[in-house]
Design an enzyme around this catalytic site. Structure first.
Site, PDB file in Angstrom:
ATOM      1  N   CYS A 144       0.770  -1.322  -0.141  1.00 34.78           N
ATOM      2  CA  CYS A 144       0.091  -0.221   0.228  1.00 34.78           C
ATOM      3  C   CYS A 144       0.829   1.300  -0.004  1.00 34.78           C
ATOM      4  O   CYS A 144       1.410   1.451  -1.075  1.00 34.78           O
ATOM      5  CB  CYS A 144      -0.913  -0.080   1.007  1.00 34.78           C
ATOM      6  SG  CYS A 144      -2.401   1.310   1.005  1.00 34.78           S
TER       7      CYS A 144
ATOM      8  N   HIS B  94      -3.891  -4.824  -0.613  1.00 28.04           N
ATOM      9  CA  HIS B  94      -3.373  -5.264   0.833  1.00 28.04           C
ATOM     10  C   HIS B  94      -3.650  -6.884   1.076  1.00 28.04           C
ATOM     11  O   HIS B  94      -4.406  -7.306   1.034  1.00 28.04           O
ATOM     12  CB  HIS B  94      -4.513  -4.653   1.856  1.00 28.04           C
ATOM     13  CG  HIS B  94      -4.309  -3.108   2.210  1.00 28.04           C
ATOM     14  ND1 HIS B  94      -3.445  -2.798   3.052  1.00 28.04           N
ATOM     15  CD2 HIS B  94      -5.032  -2.094   1.660  1.00 28.04           C
ATOM     16  CE1 HIS B  94      -3.507  -1.268   3.473  1.00 28.04           C
ATOM     17  NE2 HIS B  94      -4.401  -1.128   2.287  1.00 28.04           N
TER      18      HIS B  94
ATOM     19  N   GLU C  33      -2.521  -8.553   3.354  1.00 31.95           N
ATOM     20  CA  GLU C  33      -3.047  -8.944   4.677  1.00 31.95           C
ATOM     21  C   GLU C  33      -4.624  -9.077   4.742  1.00 31.95           C
ATOM     22  O   GLU C  33      -5.118  -9.705   5.577  1.00 31.95           O
ATOM     23  CB  GLU C  33      -2.608  -8.241   5.610  1.00 31.95           C
ATOM     24  CG  GLU C  33      -2.877  -6.897   6.052  1.00 31.95           C
ATOM     25  CD  GLU C  33      -2.588  -5.590   4.838  1.00 31.95           C
ATOM     26  OE1 GLU C  33      -2.965  -4.529   4.962  1.00 31.95           O
ATOM     27  OE2 GLU C  33      -1.791  -6.162   3.804  1.00 31.95           O
TER      28      GLU C  33
END
Length: 208
Positions: A84, A188, A190
């Site tokens: 990001c 992202h 994650e």
């Protein structure tokens, strides 16, 4: 002996979620703000959420951290992943809240998303396709799929060959950049469930 994965702690808001995702992908992670640890790391991950300016200031505030990152990545050849705003910081500069210098590792600048269609909302938020460009089809880490994005600014690369993948949000936006042993993803991993974990696993197995 297990590799040392240095996850740089400079106050980024997604630090802990990235840490957990890397662990879920099988990594032994060292969360660190110590440039000496970074100089000895096998791989380096730079997270980041919020504004380009705030993240750049946070990174610059750690004495010798940028020098350590640069030495380990560009001299030592350690694989690097920016996530990001951690990816956006690879640019020459960001234009959020004024002009802020970036690392300058991937030529370009970070600009506001300005769609011509008023129905297209900013920030670009939610799940979207990651489309790998033809010249990057053989990249060992970036693959086609669907990932989670959340950003109002986008990476405008100067050299098209540094762009590994695109996504579409009223216009084409860079989803990933790749230059040698440096990789950056706008999405992202994650938050991208199976696709994100698979991306992180491929990064951990990448020997550029």
């Amino acid at each position: 002996m297990a590799e040392v994965i240095a996850l740089i702690d400079y106050g980024a808001g997604n630090l802990h979620s990235v840490h957990n995702a890397l662990k879920a992908a099988g990594a032994e992670v060292t969360v660190t703000a110590d440039p000496y640890v970074v100089r000895a790391a096998d791989r380096i991950v730079l997270p980041g959420v919020g504004s380009f300016k705030a993240c750049a200031q946070g990174l610059n505030a750690i004495p010798h951290m940028i020098e350590a990152m640069t030495e380990r990545v560009h001299v030592g050849g350690a694989p690097f992943l920016g996530i990001c705003v951690g990816m956006q910081l690879l640019a020459d500069r960001g234009l959020e809240h004024g002009v802020t210098p970036g690392l300058g590792w991937v030529p370009g600048e970070v600009r506001l998303i300005e769609p011509t269609d008023l129905a297209i909302k900013v920030p670009h938020m939610g799940w979207n396709d990651v489309a790998v460009l033809p010249h990057a089809k053989d990249h060992p880490v970036i693959e086609e799929g669907e990932a989670y994005f959340l950003h109002s600014y986008h990476f405008a690369a100067r050299d098209w060959h540094d762009v590994a993948a695109m996504t579409d949000h009223g216009e084409g936006l860079v989803a990933a950049v790749a230059k040698g042993n440096v990789l950056g993803v706008q999405f992202h991993p994650e938050k991208s469930q199976a696709y994100g974990l698979a991306t992180l696993r491929r990064f951990l197995e990448w020997y550029p």
